[in-house]
Design a protein around this motif. Sequence first.
Motif, PDB file in Angstrom:
ATOM      1  N   GLY A   1       0.829  -1.194   0.000  1.00  0.00           N
ATOM      2  CA  GLY A   1       0.000   0.000   0.000  1.00  0.00           C
ATOM      3  C   GLY A   1       0.868   1.250   0.000  1.00  0.00           C
ATOM      4  N   TYR A   2       0.193   2.371   0.076  1.00  0.00           N
ATOM      5  CA  TYR A   2       0.890   3.655   0.104  1.00  0.00           C
ATOM      6  C   TYR A   2       1.035   4.109   1.549  1.00  0.00           C
ATOM      7  N   LYS A   3       2.050   4.914   1.816  1.00  0.00           N
ATOM      8  CA  LYS A   3       2.250   5.434   3.163  1.00  0.00           C
ATOM      9  C   LYS A   3       1.249   6.552   3.433  1.00  0.00           C
ATOM     10  N   LEU A   4       0.789   6.603   4.670  1.00  0.00           N
ATOM     11  CA  LEU A   4      -0.156   7.622   5.092  1.00  0.00           C
ATOM     12  C   LEU A   4       0.404   9.007   4.768  1.00  0.00           C
ATOM     13  N   GLY A   5      -0.416   9.822   4.170  1.00  0.00           N
ATOM     14  CA  GLY A   5      -0.011  11.168   3.794  1.00  0.00           C
ATOM     15  C   GLY A   5       0.630  11.258   2.424  1.00  0.00           C
ATOM     16  N   GLU A   6       0.905  10.112   1.801  1.00  0.00           N
ATOM     17  CA  GLU A   6       1.546  10.103   0.485  1.00  0.00           C
ATOM     18  C   GLU A   6       0.597   9.660  -0.622  1.00  0.00           C
ATOM     19  N   PHE A   7      -0.685   9.564  -0.300  1.00  0.00           N
ATOM     20  CA  PHE A   7      -1.622   9.145  -1.331  1.00  0.00           C
ATOM     21  C   PHE A   7      -2.935   9.901  -1.183  1.00  0.00           C
ATOM     22  N   GLY A   8      -3.653   9.943  -2.260  1.00  0.00           N
ATOM     23  CA  GLY A   8      -4.960  10.577  -2.282  1.00  0.00           C
ATOM     24  C   GLY A   8      -5.877   9.751  -3.169  1.00  0.00           C
ATOM     25  N   PRO A   9      -7.002  10.315  -3.564  1.00  0.00           N
ATOM     26  CA  PRO A   9      -7.948   9.570  -4.400  1.00  0.00           C
ATOM     27  C   PRO A   9      -7.328   9.056  -5.701  1.00  0.00           C
ATOM     28  N   ARG A  10      -6.467   9.831  -6.315  1.00  0.00           N
ATOM     29  CA  ARG A  10      -5.853   9.412  -7.577  1.00  0.00           C
ATOM     30  C   ARG A  10      -5.044   8.128  -7.395  1.00  0.00           C
ATOM     31  N   GLU A  11      -4.197   8.081  -6.381  1.00  0.00           N
ATOM     32  CA  GLU A  11      -3.379   6.897  -6.141  1.00  0.00           C
ATOM     33  C   GLU A  11      -4.249   5.685  -5.784  1.00  0.00           C
ATOM     34  N   THR A  12      -5.286   5.930  -4.998  1.00  0.00           N
ATOM     35  CA  THR A  12      -6.202   4.855  -4.626  1.00  0.00           C
ATOM     36  C   THR A  12      -6.892   4.291  -5.870  1.00  0.00           C
ATOM     37  N   ARG A  13      -7.306   5.160  -6.766  1.00  0.00           N
ATOM     38  CA  ARG A  13      -7.975   4.702  -7.993  1.00  0.00           C
ATOM     39  C   ARG A  13      -7.001   3.983  -8.924  1.00  0.00           C
TER      40      ARG A  13
END
Length: 120
Positions: free
Chosen positions: A93-105
């Motif tokens: 997964g991504y580190k907290l604070g280093e991702f947003g909706p775009r990375e999740t999608r």
Amino acid sequence: MSNLPTINTDTIWAILQDKISDEVVNQLVWSCLGYIYDETKQAWDISKVVDDWGEKYPEPPDFIANRPPTVKLTRSIPQENKQLLKEKLGFKGYKLGEFGPRETRRATAANWLLSYLETH
């Protein structure tokens, strides 16, 4: 949509690491869903689109920019394939604070493509 990268684990990692553009990520998913652009008609051919995607989205959706089609994409992943990124690739997964909706999608698209690879 020609010249798309082959769907393999290297491509999935490139999606997760943001080394492939959002446009190409979308095109990979569209291709697997059956969307074909007819150059002569300058329109999308949805005659081979799977399930009800063509009814809901007669034009292929932007999975990275829009949440509703991404939710539908998530729901279409078989339950046994929901954790493939972690199980097959070791993606933590991504580190907290280093991702947003775009990375999740993008991760959703990557997982869907990995599931597609497993089942086809």
